[in-house]
Design an enzyme around this catalytic site. Structure first.
Site, PDB file in Angstrom:
ATOM      1  N   CYS A 286       9.598 -14.070   7.442  1.00 23.02           N
ATOM      2  CA  CYS A 286      10.000 -14.335   8.820  1.00 23.02           C
ATOM      3  C   CYS A 286      11.237 -13.484   9.094  1.00 23.02           C
ATOM      4  O   CYS A 286      11.751 -12.800   8.212  1.00 23.02           O
ATOM      5  CB  CYS A 286      10.374 -15.804   9.004  1.00 23.02           C
ATOM      6  SG  CYS A 286       9.096 -16.948   8.502  1.00 23.02           S
TER       7      CYS A 286
ATOM      8  N   LYS B  15      -9.012   2.862  -1.173  1.00 20.93           N
ATOM      9  CA  LYS B  15      -7.702   3.316  -0.697  1.00 20.93           C
ATOM     10  C   LYS B  15      -7.700   4.806  -0.419  1.00 20.93           C
ATOM     11  O   LYS B  15      -7.258   5.269   0.623  1.00 20.93           O
ATOM     12  CB  LYS B  15      -6.635   2.964  -1.753  1.00 20.93           C
ATOM     13  CG  LYS B  15      -6.313   1.493  -1.855  1.00 20.93           C
ATOM     14  CD  LYS B  15      -5.408   1.040  -0.757  1.00 20.93           C
ATOM     15  CE  LYS B  15      -5.911   0.071   0.251  1.00 20.93           C
ATOM     16  NZ  LYS B  15      -7.001  -0.776   0.157  1.00 20.93           N
TER      17      LYS B  15
ATOM     18  N   GLU C  40      -9.916   5.635   2.621  1.00 17.14           N
ATOM     19  CA  GLU C  40      -9.566   5.152   3.968  1.00 17.14           C
ATOM     20  C   GLU C  40      -8.276   5.777   4.493  1.00 17.14           C
ATOM     21  O   GLU C  40      -8.115   5.913   5.703  1.00 17.14           O
ATOM     22  CB  GLU C  40      -9.502   3.636   4.012  1.00 17.14           C
ATOM     23  CG  GLU C  40      -8.368   2.984   3.275  1.00 17.14           C
ATOM     24  CD  GLU C  40      -8.321   1.474   3.521  1.00 17.14           C
ATOM     25  OE1 GLU C  40      -8.603   1.025   4.650  1.00 17.14           O
ATOM     26  OE2 GLU C  40      -8.004   0.751   2.579  1.00 17.14           O
TER      27      GLU C  40
ATOM     28  N   LYS D  19      -6.851  -2.920  11.469  1.00 22.61           N
ATOM     29  CA  LYS D  19      -6.311  -3.803  10.443  1.00 22.61           C
ATOM     30  C   LYS D  19      -7.232  -4.999  10.237  1.00 22.61           C
ATOM     31  O   LYS D  19      -7.403  -5.469   9.125  1.00 22.61           O
ATOM     32  CB  LYS D  19      -4.909  -4.298  10.832  1.00 22.61           C
ATOM     33  CG  LYS D  19      -4.235  -5.156   9.755  1.00 22.61           C
ATOM     34  CD  LYS D  19      -4.060  -4.395   8.457  1.00 22.61           C
ATOM     35  CE  LYS D  19      -3.535  -5.256   7.335  1.00 22.61           C
ATOM     36  NZ  LYS D  19      -3.609  -4.589   6.022  1.00 22.61           N
TER      37      LYS D  19
ATOM     38  N   GLU E 199     -11.376  -0.511  -5.692  1.00 19.37           N
ATOM     39  CA  GLU E 199     -10.220  -0.602  -4.785  1.00 19.37           C
ATOM     40  C   GLU E 199      -9.498   0.739  -4.712  1.00 19.37           C
ATOM     41  O   GLU E 199      -9.119   1.197  -3.635  1.00 19.37           O
ATOM     42  CB  GLU E 199      -9.278  -1.714  -5.244  1.00 19.37           C
ATOM     43  CG  GLU E 199      -8.031  -1.878  -4.420  1.00 19.37           C
ATOM     44  CD  GLU E 199      -8.296  -2.102  -2.929  1.00 19.37           C
ATOM     45  OE1 GLU E 199      -9.443  -2.408  -2.540  1.00 19.37           O
ATOM     46  OE2 GLU E 199      -7.352  -1.927  -2.132  1.00 19.37           O
TER      47      GLU E 199
ATOM     48  N   TRP F 154       6.482 -16.253  10.445  1.00 21.28           N
ATOM     49  CA  TRP F 154       5.178 -15.968   9.833  1.00 21.28           C
ATOM     50  C   TRP F 154       4.853 -17.209   9.030  1.00 21.28           C
ATOM     51  O   TRP F 154       5.432 -17.436   7.971  1.00 21.28           O
ATOM     52  CB  TRP F 154       5.253 -14.745   8.928  1.00 21.28           C
ATOM     53  CG  TRP F 154       3.936 -14.384   8.325  1.00 21.28           C
ATOM     54  CD1 TRP F 154       3.424 -14.793   7.118  1.00 21.28           C
ATOM     55  CD2 TRP F 154       2.920 -13.558   8.892  1.00 21.28           C
ATOM     56  NE1 TRP F 154       2.188 -14.278   6.911  1.00 21.28           N
ATOM     57  CE2 TRP F 154       1.845 -13.510   7.979  1.00 21.28           C
ATOM     58  CE3 TRP F 154       2.816 -12.846  10.076  1.00 21.28           C
ATOM     59  CZ2 TRP F 154       0.687 -12.777   8.234  1.00 21.28           C
ATOM     60  CZ3 TRP F 154       1.659 -12.120  10.327  1.00 21.28           C
ATOM     61  CH2 TRP F 154       0.614 -12.087   9.407  1.00 21.28           C
TER      62      TRP F 154
ATOM     63  N   ARG G 107       8.225  -8.725  11.094  1.00 26.51           N
ATOM     64  CA  ARG G 107       8.352  -9.641   9.950  1.00 26.51           C
ATOM     65  C   ARG G 107       7.605 -10.946  10.167  1.00 26.51           C
ATOM     66  O   ARG G 107       7.486 -11.774   9.261  1.00 26.51           O
ATOM     67  CB  ARG G 107       9.834  -9.946   9.675  1.00 26.51           C
ATOM     68  CG  ARG G 107      10.692  -8.753   9.327  1.00 26.51           C
ATOM     69  CD  ARG G 107      12.138  -9.179   9.064  1.00 26.51           C
ATOM     70  NE  ARG G 107      12.180 -10.101   7.935  1.00 26.51           N
ATOM     71  CZ  ARG G 107      12.243  -9.693   6.668  1.00 26.51           C
ATOM     72  NH1 ARG G 107      12.261  -8.397   6.398  1.00 26.51           N
ATOM     73  NH2 ARG G 107      12.265 -10.539   5.670  1.00 26.51           N
TER      74      ARG G 107
ATOM     75  N   HIS H  98     -26.476   6.911 -15.564  1.00 27.60           N
ATOM     76  CA  HIS H  98     -27.678   6.540 -14.798  1.00 27.60           C
ATOM     77  C   HIS H  98     -27.699   7.243 -13.448  1.00 27.60           C
ATOM     78  O   HIS H  98     -28.160   6.682 -12.461  1.00 27.60           O
ATOM     79  CB  HIS H  98     -27.713   5.016 -14.621  1.00 27.60           C
ATOM     80  CG  HIS H  98     -27.729   4.288 -15.922  1.00 27.60           C
ATOM     81  ND1 HIS H  98     -28.837   4.193 -16.723  1.00 27.60           N
ATOM     82  CD2 HIS H  98     -26.718   3.698 -16.607  1.00 27.60           C
ATOM     83  CE1 HIS H  98     -28.536   3.528 -17.827  1.00 27.60           C
ATOM     84  NE2 HIS H  98     -27.257   3.204 -17.787  1.00 27.60           N
TER      85      HIS H  98
ATOM     86  N   ASN I 123      14.215 -17.975   6.379  1.00 26.36           N
ATOM     87  CA  ASN I 123      13.133 -17.110   5.910  1.00 26.36           C
ATOM     88  C   ASN I 123      13.014 -17.331   4.414  1.00 26.36           C
ATOM     89  O   ASN I 123      13.973 -17.173   3.683  1.00 26.36           O
ATOM     90  CB  ASN I 123      13.431 -15.628   6.183  1.00 26.36           C
ATOM     91  CG  ASN I 123      12.432 -14.728   5.480  1.00 26.36           C
ATOM     92  OD1 ASN I 123      11.254 -15.075   5.384  1.00 26.36           O
ATOM     93  ND2 ASN I 123      12.889 -13.600   4.954  1.00 26.36           N
ATOM     94  N   GLY I 124      11.809 -17.697   3.959  1.00 26.30           N
ATOM     95  CA  GLY I 124      11.602 -17.904   2.519  1.00 26.30           C
ATOM     96  C   GLY I 124      10.675 -19.080   2.295  1.00 26.30           C
ATOM     97  O   GLY I 124      10.000 -19.549   3.207  1.00 26.30           O
TER      98      GLY I 124
HETATM   99  C1  AGP Z   1      -8.539  -2.559   3.165  1.00 27.18           C
HETATM  100  O1  AGP Z   1      -7.550  -1.584   2.897  1.00 27.18           O
HETATM  101  C2  AGP Z   1      -9.168  -2.347   4.515  1.00 27.18           C
HETATM  102  N1  AGP Z   1      -8.172  -2.399   5.532  1.00 27.18           N
HETATM  103  C3  AGP Z   1     -10.360  -3.256   4.757  1.00 27.18           C
HETATM  104  O2  AGP Z   1     -11.332  -2.957   3.806  1.00 27.18           O
HETATM  105  C4  AGP Z   1     -10.076  -4.774   4.686  1.00 27.18           C
HETATM  106  O3  AGP Z   1      -9.823  -5.155   3.364  1.00 27.18           O
HETATM  107  C5  AGP Z   1     -11.323  -5.517   5.186  1.00 27.18           C
HETATM  108  O4  AGP Z   1     -11.548  -5.162   6.525  1.00 27.18           O
HETATM  109  C6  AGP Z   1     -11.197  -7.039   5.048  1.00 27.18           C
HETATM  110  O5  AGP Z   1     -10.141  -7.507   5.838  1.00 27.18           O
HETATM  111  P1  AGP Z   1      -9.707  -9.049   5.684  1.00 27.18           P
HETATM  112  O6  AGP Z   1      -9.192  -9.219   4.290  1.00 27.18           O
HETATM  113  O7  AGP Z   1      -8.654  -9.239   6.728  1.00 27.18           O
HETATM  114  O8  AGP Z   1     -10.910  -9.886   5.925  1.00 27.18           O
END
Ligand code: AGP
Length: 607
Positions: A2, A483, A486, A602, A479, A75, A28, A502, A101-102
């Protein structure tokens, strides 16, 4: 996470200054906001849930009398974002107002103690115990700063707290432990805040408050006291040369790099979850006939890693499923004995929420892990846990991924304990290792940065990358691939290393970069064979290894050493860090915007 702020102005009204400061702290936290000012020995408070602009439009946050006040942008971690849970919180007589905050870990028992003494609580937050404790101490004749000092001695957890009281209307007292707190000093005015951006337009002179220090702000400026020995601390102001934009990122060039570096703190907060929520969710998992782990993107990778944790620790078979495929793959088989543990950082991902609707129609039990209290997912799940990572501004999930892994490993460990599947010695060892993770991550971030930056430069022009791992590291490989794709727009493939022969190995040409994730676990000996297969075809071998793994160092063209000493089920957390950094520095090398990659959002709220 927060944002808190306080100010003492020589002239003028505090409320507009607080409003502006909270706007600059909005990154924040932004699910609730509130302001308290002191005027003619009275407290004036406005607060509500909603974004700052929404609450301001409703209540006019600038219109509060008085030149002294505190404010908060929230938050939520304890208590959904409703008006009564917004800060500031007050004591029984509305004479003391506190913002925080915490996370206070022991708030439940302290709250009960205060209720037994007759205190009446209006919120579900951990914060509200603070003004009531101060009220008790001041009734004993303590001053405001003495009362705050006695109060924080009772608190376990993390906090940055600012408090005002009508009984001492000429000051603000504030204190910190782990959560950030800085003091801003202007010619006539003085400020306290979670972060420098709050007061940067008014002054660039600041003092950092250290853990265990309590500060008194007044018309003369600021006094810092050490809580333990109650000695005054002399600390001269420093000058910050950040632009306001830089300041929001605490000096980092991008939110993504700031959030990668925030992981030690977010992981510490994830270790402060309330036992009752973890135990409740564990009980549901224990009673389930079958368990599906359902998510998208990075959250799915956390589910995949968790399937190894549940299997290895609790001997529970779980089914990690990509949310958009769930109905096709399992829709018809879901029934009253099915339990879905749904993971979503935003709690708003359409594919994930659609899965929940479908499963509930078939009487399945839905549990949820999310980072956003008050999100849709928290309202449709039977039980949810908030992972307490704080807002993640970068589109790429980084700190929320490692927090998800931490929570899921805690659930797997509790389930193992509940089912008696592992020895007490093993349990104690794992619990101890879990507590060490934030420090291990902190150390690895610092030691790896430069090496990873060089690797990004060296491989900047490569057209395709492989990420390979075995066992739980296959989730880390996925993962790392996501990264890099994307945020650096680098075509990448990831799959379990055993799958190479394979088919995918046909892509390998001399110099083709293949990144292997190789903790020293049961898969270590077999992955050597996969490395040799790639090496024989001229691939450029990059290995992410435990520090001192001379065997793999000798086989690789490049290596990144991770210092962990962690069991395999916890290895994904430190091992993903260099892959996050690799993607970030590759994006910089390729002149991409790591915070706002093209075509992405996001939270994907469309199907
Ligand atoms: C991850 O870096 C991406 N932004 C994307 O794959 C994300 O993880 C996915 O859209 C799921 O989002 P969520 O965890 O908010 O459901």
């Amino acid at each position: 996470m927060c944002g808190i702020f306080g100010c003492i102005l020589k002239n003028g009204e505090a409320a507009p200054t607080i409003h502006g400061a909270l706007k600059r702290l909005e990154y924040r936290g932004y699910d609730s906001v509130g302001t308290a000012t002191l005027h003619k020995n009275k407290l004036f408070i406005k607060k509500d849930n909603g974004k700052i602009d929404e609450v301001h439009a409703l209540h006019d946050l600038d219109n509060l009398p008085g030149r002294i006040g505190v404010g908060h942008t929230r938050w939520a971690t304890h208590g959904a974002p409703y008006q009564e849970n917004a800060h500031p919180h007050t004591d029984c007589e509305n004479q003391i107002a506190a913002v925080h905050n915490g996370i206070i870990e022991n708030f439940a028992e302290l709250k009960m103690e205060l209720e037994e003494r007759g205190h009446v609580f209006r919120s579900k937050t951990d914060t509200e115990i603070i003004p009531h404790f101060i009220e008790e101490e001041m009734k004993e004749g303590l001053t405001l700063v003495e009362a705050l000092r006695e109060t924080v001695k009772q608190l376990d957890g993390s906090y940055a707290i600012a408090v005002v009281s009508v009984k001492e209307p000429d000051k603000i007292v504030c204190v910190r432990k782990e959560s950030p707190l800085v003091v801003g000093i202007a010619d006539n005015d003085v400020y306290c805040a979670s972060d420098i951006p709050a007061f940067l337009p008014m002054t660039n002179r600041y003092v950092i408050v250290q853990d265990g220090e309590i500060v008194v702000l007044n018309d003369e400026g600021y006094e810092i006291w050490n809580i333990l020995d109650w000695k005054q601390v002399t600390r001269n102001p420093e000058i910050v040369d950040w632009s306001p934009k830089m300041a929001e990122k605490q000096g980092y060039p991008h939110f993504m790099l700031k959030e990668i570096n925030e992981q030690p703190l977010s992981l510490r907060n994830t270790l402060r979850l309330q036992d009752q929520y973890l135990d409740l969710m564990t009980t549901f998992l224990d009673r389930a006939g079958e368990v599906f782990l359902v998510a998208c993107g990075t959250s799915y990778h956390a589910c995949l890693a968790a399937s190894y944790m549940f299997s290895k620790l609790a001997l529970l078979a779980t089914h990690p499923v990509i949310a958009s495929e769930f109905v096709e793959q399992h829709g018809k088989s879901v029934n009253i004995d099915s339990t879905l543990l749904v993971v979503s950082q935003s709690g708003e991902t359409a594919d994930t929420l659609a899965t929940v609707d479908g499963a509930k129609l078939r009487a399945a039990t839905v549990l949820a892990l999310t980072n956003v209290v008050g999100s849709t997912l928290t309202r449709v799940a039977r039980v949810y846990i908030c992972q307490q990572s704080g807002p993640e501004v970068g589109v790429a999930a980084t700190k929320t991924f490692t927090s998800q892994l931490s929570v899921l490993s805690q659930l797997a460990l509790r389930l193992a304990k509940m089912r008696g599947k592992i020895s007490h010695v093993e349990i104690e060892n794992l619990e101890e290792k879990l507590e060490q993770i934030p420090d291990i991550v902190e150390k690895n971030i610092q030691t790896q940065k430069e090496k990873v930056k060089q690797l990004a430069k060296k491989y900047r022009d490569k057209q395709c990358f492989f990420f390979l791992g075995r066992g739980i590291s296959s989730a880390v490989a996925l993962e790392g691939k996501l990264k890099l794709m994307e945020i650096a727009y680098a075509p990448s493939l990831a799959y379990p290393a055993g799958e190479s022969k394979h088919g995918p190995i046909s892509l390998i040409e001399p110099g083709f970069p293949v990144i292997f994730i190789c903790p020293k676990d049961d898969t270590h000996k077999t992955i050597v064979g996969n490395i040799m297969e790639m090496k024989a075809r001229g691939a450029s071998i990059i290995v992410v290894i435990e520090k001192g793994d001379e065997e793999l160092k000798s086989l690789a063209d490049e290596y990144i050493e991770i210092e962990t000493g962690l069991p395999e089920v916890l290895s994904p957390i430190p091992f993903v860090i260099p892959l996050q950094l690799f993607a970030y520095y590759m994006a910089i090398e390729r002149k991409c915007d790591p915070d706002m990659p093209r075509n992405l959002a996001k939270s994907v709220t469309v199907r």
